[in-house]
Scaffold this motif. Sequence first.
Motif, PDB file in Angstrom:
ATOM      1  N   LEU A 142       0.357   4.660  10.521  1.00 23.31           N
ATOM      2  CA  LEU A 142      -0.025   4.663   9.104  1.00 23.31           C
ATOM      3  C   LEU A 142      -1.377   5.350   8.960  1.00 23.31           C
ATOM      4  O   LEU A 142      -2.243   5.221   9.815  1.00 23.31           O
ATOM      5  CB  LEU A 142      -0.126   3.228   8.590  1.00 23.31           C
ATOM      6  CG  LEU A 142       1.120   2.358   8.758  1.00 23.31           C
ATOM      7  CD1 LEU A 142       0.818   0.919   8.406  1.00 23.31           C
ATOM      8  CD2 LEU A 142       2.254   2.901   7.902  1.00 23.31           C
ATOM      9  N   GLU A 143      -1.526   6.055   7.868  1.00 24.10           N
ATOM     10  CA  GLU A 143      -2.847   6.626   7.602  1.00 24.10           C
ATOM     11  C   GLU A 143      -3.057   6.733   6.102  1.00 24.10           C
ATOM     12  O   GLU A 143      -2.126   6.597   5.314  1.00 24.10           O
ATOM     13  CB  GLU A 143      -3.004   7.996   8.257  1.00 24.10           C
ATOM     14  CG  GLU A 143      -1.997   9.009   7.788  1.00 24.10           C
ATOM     15  CD  GLU A 143      -2.116  10.330   8.550  1.00 24.10           C
ATOM     16  OE1 GLU A 143      -3.217  10.614   9.038  1.00 24.10           O
ATOM     17  OE2 GLU A 143      -1.116  11.048   8.641  1.00 24.10           O
ATOM     18  N   LEU A 144      -4.301   6.948   5.719  1.00 20.30           N
ATOM     19  CA  LEU A 144      -4.605   7.099   4.301  1.00 20.30           C
ATOM     20  C   LEU A 144      -3.835   8.289   3.750  1.00 20.30           C
ATOM     21  O   LEU A 144      -3.713   9.310   4.416  1.00 20.30           O
ATOM     22  CB  LEU A 144      -6.106   7.326   4.089  1.00 20.30           C
ATOM     23  CG  LEU A 144      -7.030   6.184   4.482  1.00 20.30           C
ATOM     24  CD1 LEU A 144      -8.469   6.534   4.130  1.00 20.30           C
ATOM     25  CD2 LEU A 144      -6.627   4.897   3.790  1.00 20.30           C
ATOM     26  N   ASN A 145      -3.345   8.142   2.555  1.00 22.54           N
ATOM     27  CA  ASN A 145      -2.700   9.255   1.880  1.00 22.54           C
ATOM     28  C   ASN A 145      -3.791  10.127   1.269  1.00 22.54           C
ATOM     29  O   ASN A 145      -4.435   9.721   0.308  1.00 22.54           O
ATOM     30  CB  ASN A 145      -1.773   8.727   0.794  1.00 22.54           C
ATOM     31  CG  ASN A 145      -1.118   9.853   0.016  1.00 22.54           C
ATOM     32  OD1 ASN A 145      -1.285  11.026   0.361  1.00 22.54           O
ATOM     33  ND2 ASN A 145      -0.383   9.485  -1.010  1.00 22.54           N
ATOM     34  N   LEU A 199       0.831  -1.203   0.000  1.00 23.35           N
ATOM     35  CA  LEU A 199       0.000   0.000   0.000  1.00 23.35           C
ATOM     36  C   LEU A 199       0.869   1.258   0.000  1.00 23.35           C
ATOM     37  O   LEU A 199       0.573   2.239  -0.681  1.00 23.35           O
ATOM     38  CB  LEU A 199      -0.938   0.007   1.218  1.00 23.35           C
ATOM     39  CG  LEU A 199      -2.013  -1.084   1.243  1.00 23.35           C
ATOM     40  CD1 LEU A 199      -2.784  -1.043   2.568  1.00 23.35           C
ATOM     41  CD2 LEU A 199      -2.981  -0.933   0.084  1.00 23.35           C
ATOM     42  N   LEU A 200       1.943   1.222   0.788  1.00 23.87           N
ATOM     43  CA  LEU A 200       2.877   2.351   0.810  1.00 23.87           C
ATOM     44  C   LEU A 200       3.501   2.528  -0.563  1.00 23.87           C
ATOM     45  O   LEU A 200       3.602   3.642  -1.084  1.00 23.87           O
ATOM     46  CB  LEU A 200       3.965   2.102   1.858  1.00 23.87           C
ATOM     47  CG  LEU A 200       3.563   2.390   3.303  1.00 23.87           C
ATOM     48  CD1 LEU A 200       4.565   1.793   4.270  1.00 23.87           C
ATOM     49  CD2 LEU A 200       3.434   3.896   3.514  1.00 23.87           C
ATOM     50  N   ASP A 201       3.883   1.397  -1.144  1.00 20.04           N
ATOM     51  CA  ASP A 201       4.518   1.412  -2.451  1.00 20.04           C
ATOM     52  C   ASP A 201       3.597   2.051  -3.488  1.00 20.04           C
ATOM     53  O   ASP A 201       4.047   2.780  -4.377  1.00 20.04           O
ATOM     54  CB  ASP A 201       4.858  -0.027  -2.837  1.00 20.04           C
ATOM     55  CG  ASP A 201       5.841  -0.078  -3.984  1.00 20.04           C
ATOM     56  OD1 ASP A 201       6.793   0.737  -3.960  1.00 20.04           O
ATOM     57  OD2 ASP A 201       5.653  -0.897  -4.897  1.00 20.04           O
ATOM     58  N   ASP A 202       2.306   1.783  -3.355  1.00 17.01           N
ATOM     59  CA  ASP A 202       1.348   2.333  -4.312  1.00 17.01           C
ATOM     60  C   ASP A 202       0.900   3.747  -3.949  1.00 17.01           C
ATOM     61  O   ASP A 202       0.078   4.322  -4.651  1.00 17.01           O
ATOM     62  CB  ASP A 202       0.119   1.433  -4.385  1.00 17.01           C
ATOM     63  CG  ASP A 202       0.438   0.102  -5.041  1.00 17.01           C
ATOM     64  OD1 ASP A 202       1.418   0.056  -5.800  1.00 17.01           O
ATOM     65  OD2 ASP A 202      -0.286  -0.871  -4.790  1.00 17.01           O
ATOM     66  N   GLY A 203       1.389   4.231  -2.823  1.00 14.62           N
ATOM     67  CA  GLY A 203       1.027   5.585  -2.433  1.00 14.62           C
ATOM     68  C   GLY A 203      -0.373   5.735  -1.873  1.00 14.62           C
ATOM     69  O   GLY A 203      -0.895   6.844  -1.788  1.00 14.62           O
ATOM     70  N   LEU A 204      -0.998   4.630  -1.508  1.00 13.28           N
ATOM     71  CA  LEU A 204      -2.345   4.729  -0.959  1.00 13.28           C
ATOM     72  C   LEU A 204      -2.328   5.137   0.504  1.00 13.28           C
ATOM     73  O   LEU A 204      -3.282   5.713   1.004  1.00 13.28           O
ATOM     74  CB  LEU A 204      -3.072   3.389  -1.103  1.00 13.28           C
ATOM     75  CG  LEU A 204      -3.310   2.905  -2.524  1.00 13.28           C
ATOM     76  CD1 LEU A 204      -4.204   1.680  -2.527  1.00 13.28           C
ATOM     77  CD2 LEU A 204      -3.955   4.007  -3.340  1.00 13.28           C
ATOM     78  N   ILE A 205      -1.261   4.806   1.198  1.00 11.13           N
ATOM     79  CA  ILE A 205      -1.144   5.222   2.590  1.00 11.13           C
ATOM     80  C   ILE A 205       0.217   5.880   2.791  1.00 11.13           C
ATOM     81  O   ILE A 205       1.108   5.748   1.953  1.00 11.13           O
ATOM     82  CB  ILE A 205      -1.290   4.034   3.569  1.00 11.13           C
ATOM     83  CG1 ILE A 205      -0.187   2.998   3.314  1.00 11.13           C
ATOM     84  CG2 ILE A 205      -2.650   3.375   3.418  1.00 11.13           C
ATOM     85  CD1 ILE A 205      -0.195   1.849   4.317  1.00 11.13           C
ATOM     86  N   ILE A 206       0.327   6.598   3.878  1.00 14.55           N
ATOM     87  CA  ILE A 206       1.602   7.238   4.191  1.00 14.55           C
ATOM     88  C   ILE A 206       1.954   6.957   5.649  1.00 14.55           C
ATOM     89  O   ILE A 206       1.073   6.637   6.456  1.00 14.55           O
ATOM     90  CB  ILE A 206       1.532   8.768   3.972  1.00 14.55           C
ATOM     91  CG1 ILE A 206       0.322   9.339   4.722  1.00 14.55           C
ATOM     92  CG2 ILE A 206       1.484   9.106   2.524  1.00 14.55           C
ATOM     93  CD1 ILE A 206       0.217  10.839   4.635  1.00 14.55           C
TER      94      ILE A 206
END
Lengths: 405, 405
Positions: free
Chosen positions: B76-79, B50-57
């Motif tokens: 972690l939270e939603l990007n 998910l981090l890799d896809d930029g969906l979360i930060i």
Amino acid sequence: MKTADPELMRAINRFHVMDAIRRFGPIARVEISDRTELSATTVSAITAALLDDGLIITHQLGGIRDAARGRPRVMLELNPAAAYVVGVKLAPDQITIATTNFRADVLSSLMLPIRLQRQPVSVIADLVEDGIRRCITDAGLTMDQISGVCIGLPGVVERVAGICRASPIFGENDVPFAAELTARLGGVVATIDSDVNLVTLAEHWFGQARGLDDFLVISVELGLGLGIMHNGELFRGANGLSPDLGDLMVRPPSGNGSARLASVASETSILAEARACLTGTEHEHAFRLGRGMEKVVELATTREPHIMALLEHAGEALGFAIANLITLFAPPKVILAGATLAAGDALVEPLRRTVGELLPPSLADVADIVVHHWSDDIWARGAAAMTLRDLYGAPWNTTGPAVHR
Amino acid sequence: MKTADPELMRAINRFHVMDAIRRFGPIARVEISDRTELSATTVSAITAALLDDGLIITHQLGGIRDAARGRPRVMLELNPAAAYVVGVKLAPDQITIATTNFRADVLSSLMLPIRLQRQPVSVIADLVEDGIRRCITDAGLTMDQISGVCIGLPGVVERVAGICRASPIFGENDVPFAAELTARLGGVVATIDSDVNLVTLAEHWFGQARGLDDFLVISVELGLGLGIMHNGELFRGANGLSPDLGDLMVRPPSGNGSARLASVASETSILAEARACLTGTEHEHAFRLGRGMEKVVELATTREPHIMALLEHAGEALGFAIANLITLFAPPKVILAGATLAAGDALVEPLRRTVGELLPPSLADVADIVVHHWSDDIWARGAAAMTLRDLYGAPWNTTGPAVHR
DNA sequence: TCATTTAGTAAATGATGCGGATTAAATCTG
DNA sequence: CAGATTTAATCCGCATCATTTACTAAATGA
């Protein structure tokens, strides 16, 4: 929260395979593969496990060969002897019991015309226990061969908790009837459910709604019930409660105020009113003998005016409720089931008319309303099917995550 | 038939992880692991993707440290910038539009008080398109940054087909409005849904029903709508149709025959009746100016008898319908939403009273009936959430079955 | 400085589904 | 009647995935 692991994967696919075998009778692995869209390899593996566990059997000589060439198909079907279950249906004036095999074929059935109302719970449980034992013996089985028992009864039932919240059968509320019976059956687990849910499942498996994933069942008996099939699953209210149709409010026949549907359209209310308006006539006698409904049906065929008016009111009230249900669920089919429907068109015609009148134009043609006359033991068969449904889906023996033996 | 394969497994678990992050704000991997009951390793793998896809930060400096020792948690939270969506709510007299980020925060909103009724579909589509473009610009975005648009409207909507079967907005039936808009938005996909479904989802995500998996939403606006959350899922009728509460039949105020709920309790009907009984008075003017509802609310606070009676009838009719719905679904909570509720207790008190009177004793206390006054753009936020819900569950980019890059 | 504690990751393991090659069992063909 | 053909079912190898166990990372505390 259900976490997805390989075991869940297997369970899902195994259920799909079992379901295909149940629904499409003797069926070859290739066809299962086609229908479930699982790969042939996976189907092979799963069926091997099922065969190993004795849940299904092979049926050589496939019979019809579609193409006359190639290796013949090996047909698979449910092993009737894989498990036996008992279904019970409680009505205020009778207990119906059926023993079935793993294919839901009825092996033996039993009907006890006993007035249950006003009896204490323990007495009812005793009667049911005796009936179950008798029915099992009739089928040539013993209690330890029974995998489960399901009891269907009218009213509001919380299946998972095994508690009957309210029912015309019991004088009290919140009866833990499942536990009551499980305790008597020596290790065999008893579950309870709303009686309509059983018919609904039975309609889905054997009846008019085979292969239909959305439909409603309205049962008109001494009480009134509603079964909802939605996306191929039985719909239960929050907490797994089954709704009681009789508690719905409708437009009353007097055209004034409002009334509970049960007080207008249930067999109980119809009988009470019929009795009232026939007091002093030659027909009164039948009601004393408990033959009221037969008399009502008889008078309906002769178009006796009082009875016709009474049935018309009941039909209109049902139509009002059904129109609202169609508005909510937009089901392609509505099935009417239950003993009271013996009254025939005198009840059903006003019902259809009212639904037609009240339905909004946009929904005018979505629902096909059909009447299904069923024998009593089919309800019990539905109860048996409910237990089988769990067995099919259960993490069965070693069919689970491959226990090596 | 959905076959279970590793990819499905991953999709399910990924959705659970996304859902946990959405619901529980900045959250550490350990806690996700606890809540979802997935292993720490699995959570690690999924969050990495998910981090890799930029969906979360990640959100270092976790803030509150529960135990003062040990390696600090990485939150972690939603990007918010992972995606942007637009939600639109159509009402007969106004269009509301909102742009939100991936966290469903409203970035910009727009309210167009335009009377849509009687306008041809293409005109309405044009208006909506213009509004959407304007709103996107206001948010500092461009169309190609938008991942989806959802339009909510009253009436019977078939979401999957993108067709509005019937609505007070359109003069015609079976309007393919989703396609109509998608064609105008240059590649951005537009979906449509019943407006109540949007509020229902919004209540589940941000509102009074957070964490509640079974509840009903009754929207009382110019039309009437019903949203059903069942087992954490939006319930849709067969074919994905959303029911129209206004089509339900109720006991009419005159106490005779029956009437469609919409003709008694919708804002439209209330205004019509109020106007009729106020004709010739000083108040009539307000109705000509389209300020009818404000006037009704004002007169309700002064307890004007005609208006009080009118609202009482409407409240009773709603109560009748709601009592039946509670009988069917037994929801722990019923939320009333919509502009008409500004009329306050004059409407709601008779409603509560009627529900109390009509509910069967066994269900007397199951449902908590609450009123939720919401600003208009929250409806549009619900529409945005509906699109986000799909995005969260979608096989996203490479987060799917590990495409090696 | 080093033990302790908590968070997160890596490697190994096992279950599963799938695609392609292979075997099985029948009919067809010359 | 022997080999080709066809269809059904299975075997083998591979990729994915979740889990367990062991390990590393990063903080506090003594």
